[in-house]
Scaffold this motif. Structure first.
Motif, PDB file in Angstrom:
ATOM      1  N   MET A  74       0.835  -1.180   0.000  1.00 18.43           N
ATOM      2  CA  MET A  74       0.000   0.000   0.000  1.00 18.43           C
ATOM      3  C   MET A  74       0.871   1.231   0.000  1.00 18.43           C
ATOM      4  O   MET A  74       1.942   1.228   0.576  1.00 18.43           O
ATOM      5  CB  MET A  74      -0.911   0.025   1.222  1.00 18.43           C
ATOM      6  CG  MET A  74      -1.922  -1.064   1.233  1.00 18.43           C
ATOM      7  SD  MET A  74      -3.280  -0.625   2.322  1.00 18.43           S
ATOM      8  CE  MET A  74      -4.272  -2.048   2.075  1.00 18.43           C
ATOM      9  N   THR A  75       0.366   2.258  -0.630  1.00 18.71           N
ATOM     10  CA  THR A  75       1.123   3.497  -0.624  1.00 18.71           C
ATOM     11  C   THR A  75       0.899   4.187   0.700  1.00 18.71           C
ATOM     12  O   THR A  75      -0.147   4.063   1.318  1.00 18.71           O
ATOM     13  CB  THR A  75       0.672   4.407  -1.788  1.00 18.71           C
ATOM     14  OG1 THR A  75      -0.724   4.646  -1.672  1.00 18.71           O
ATOM     15  CG2 THR A  75       0.983   3.780  -3.131  1.00 18.71           C
ATOM     16  N   SER A  76       1.903   4.941   1.152  1.00 16.44           N
ATOM     17  CA  SER A  76       1.768   5.558   2.465  1.00 16.44           C
ATOM     18  C   SER A  76       0.725   6.652   2.426  1.00 16.44           C
ATOM     19  O   SER A  76       0.600   7.385   1.456  1.00 16.44           O
ATOM     20  CB  SER A  76       3.117   6.100   2.931  1.00 16.44           C
ATOM     21  OG  SER A  76       3.529   7.148   2.097  1.00 16.44           O
ATOM     22  N   GLY A  77      -0.074   6.721   3.478  1.00 19.20           N
ATOM     23  CA  GLY A  77      -1.084   7.756   3.604  1.00 19.20           C
ATOM     24  C   GLY A  77      -2.403   7.435   2.933  1.00 19.20           C
ATOM     25  O   GLY A  77      -3.318   8.233   2.986  1.00 19.20           O
ATOM     26  N   THR A  78      -2.515   6.292   2.275  1.00 16.03           N
ATOM     27  CA  THR A  78      -3.783   5.930   1.647  1.00 16.03           C
ATOM     28  C   THR A  78      -4.187   4.538   2.099  1.00 16.03           C
ATOM     29  O   THR A  78      -3.382   3.780   2.614  1.00 16.03           O
ATOM     30  CB  THR A  78      -3.691   5.940   0.103  1.00 16.03           C
ATOM     31  OG1 THR A  78      -2.852   4.850  -0.291  1.00 16.03           O
ATOM     32  CG2 THR A  78      -3.151   7.249  -0.425  1.00 16.03           C
TER      33      THR A  78
ATOM     34  N   LYS B 252      -1.223   0.221  -8.086  1.00 16.27           N
ATOM     35  CA  LYS B 252      -1.251  -0.855  -9.087  1.00 16.27           C
ATOM     36  C   LYS B 252       0.028  -1.679  -9.019  1.00 16.27           C
ATOM     37  O   LYS B 252      -0.009  -2.899  -9.180  1.00 16.27           O
ATOM     38  CB  LYS B 252      -1.435  -0.267 -10.484  1.00 16.27           C
ATOM     39  CG  LYS B 252      -2.840   0.216 -10.733  1.00 16.27           C
ATOM     40  CD  LYS B 252      -3.022   0.686 -12.166  1.00 16.27           C
ATOM     41  CE  LYS B 252      -4.461   1.132 -12.353  1.00 16.27           C
ATOM     42  NZ  LYS B 252      -4.736   1.503 -13.727  1.00 16.27           N
ATOM     43  N   ALA B 253       1.136  -1.012  -8.749  1.00 17.34           N
ATOM     44  CA  ALA B 253       2.407  -1.736  -8.640  1.00 17.34           C
ATOM     45  C   ALA B 253       2.390  -2.681  -7.443  1.00 17.34           C
ATOM     46  O   ALA B 253       2.857  -3.817  -7.539  1.00 17.34           O
ATOM     47  CB  ALA B 253       3.567  -0.754  -8.529  1.00 17.34           C
ATOM     48  N   ASP B 254       1.852  -2.218  -6.292  1.00 21.52           N
ATOM     49  CA  ASP B 254       1.761  -3.076  -5.112  1.00 21.52           C
ATOM     50  C   ASP B 254       0.839  -4.265  -5.378  1.00 21.52           C
ATOM     51  O   ASP B 254       1.136  -5.399  -4.981  1.00 21.52           O
ATOM     52  CB  ASP B 254       1.260  -2.294  -3.902  1.00 21.52           C
ATOM     53  CG  ASP B 254       2.278  -1.293  -3.372  1.00 21.52           C
ATOM     54  OD1 ASP B 254       3.467  -1.402  -3.738  1.00 21.52           O
ATOM     55  OD2 ASP B 254       1.873  -0.409  -2.596  1.00 21.52           O
ATOM     56  N   ALA B 255      -0.270  -4.007  -6.045  1.00 22.68           N
ATOM     57  CA  ALA B 255      -1.207  -5.083  -6.374  1.00 22.68           C
ATOM     58  C   ALA B 255      -0.557  -6.086  -7.327  1.00 22.68           C
ATOM     59  O   ALA B 255      -0.740  -7.300  -7.196  1.00 22.68           O
ATOM     60  CB  ALA B 255      -2.487  -4.511  -6.971  1.00 22.68           C
ATOM     61  N   ALA B 256       0.221  -5.583  -8.285  1.00 23.83           N
ATOM     62  CA  ALA B 256       0.913  -6.477  -9.226  1.00 23.83           C
ATOM     63  C   ALA B 256       1.950  -7.329  -8.495  1.00 23.83           C
ATOM     64  O   ALA B 256       2.070  -8.529  -8.753  1.00 23.83           O
ATOM     65  CB  ALA B 256       1.563  -5.664 -10.342  1.00 23.83           C
TER      66      ALA B 256
END
Length: 161
Positions: A1-5, A10-14
């Motif tokens: 997950m991106t920080s703060g959200t 999409k990169a993390d999900a991939a």
């Protein structure tokens, strides 16, 4: 997950998808030699553990699961002749188990060896980066598993509203 959200990038999900494919491959390859993945994992653990840690309870702690399933796994591996009861650990009811010659022989054809071979294709920098990333992920996943429902990572209870 991106920080703060709260939404993954999409990169993390991939990356999660790739990790899922790798873990599914490892899991499915561990259905070999009439053993289930949990049994292979236990056999590997006992082959490497120091004598004071070769018990069902130590295996449960190592895997982060309840003792009941590991006790059943140990009993099954004993009945298959892959582990043997090696007596009591101390004065309690905890029993030490050892890997038998048959178990050691089976470990020579451990399906995890294909993963070891795949890892051997990585250079030192890639191996260190992968090890650090996996250790960090494991710590995070284990800490989330231990958090009571309705609490935030700091341990404070969340507001139900």
């Amino acid at each position: 997950m991106t920080s703060g959200t709260s939404h993954p990038s999409k990169a993390d999900a991939a990356l999660a998808g790739l990790l899922d494919q790798v873990t599914r491959h490892i899991h499915s390859s561990n259905h070999a030699a009439d053993l289930y993945p949990a049994q292979w994992s236990a056999l590997r653990y006992f082959a490497k553990a120091d004598a004071p840690h070769r018990s069902a309870i130590s295996l449960a702690r190592y895997q982060g699961i309840e003792p009941g399933p590991t006790t059943r796994t140990v009993r099954t591996l004993i009945s298959k002749g892959l582990l043997e009861d090696a007596g009591s650990l101390g004065r309690g009811r905890i029993r030490r188990v050892d890997v038998t010659d048959k178990g050691r022989e089976l470990l020579l054809s451990d399906p995890l060896n294909t993963v070891v071979e795949a890892l051997a294709s990585l250079d030192g920098v890639q191996k260190r980066a992968l090890a650090e990333a996996l250790e960090r992920m494991l710590v995070r996943l284990q800490s989330k598993k231990r958090q009571p429902e309705g609490s935030d990572p700091s341990g404070a209870a969340s507001d139900p509203e």
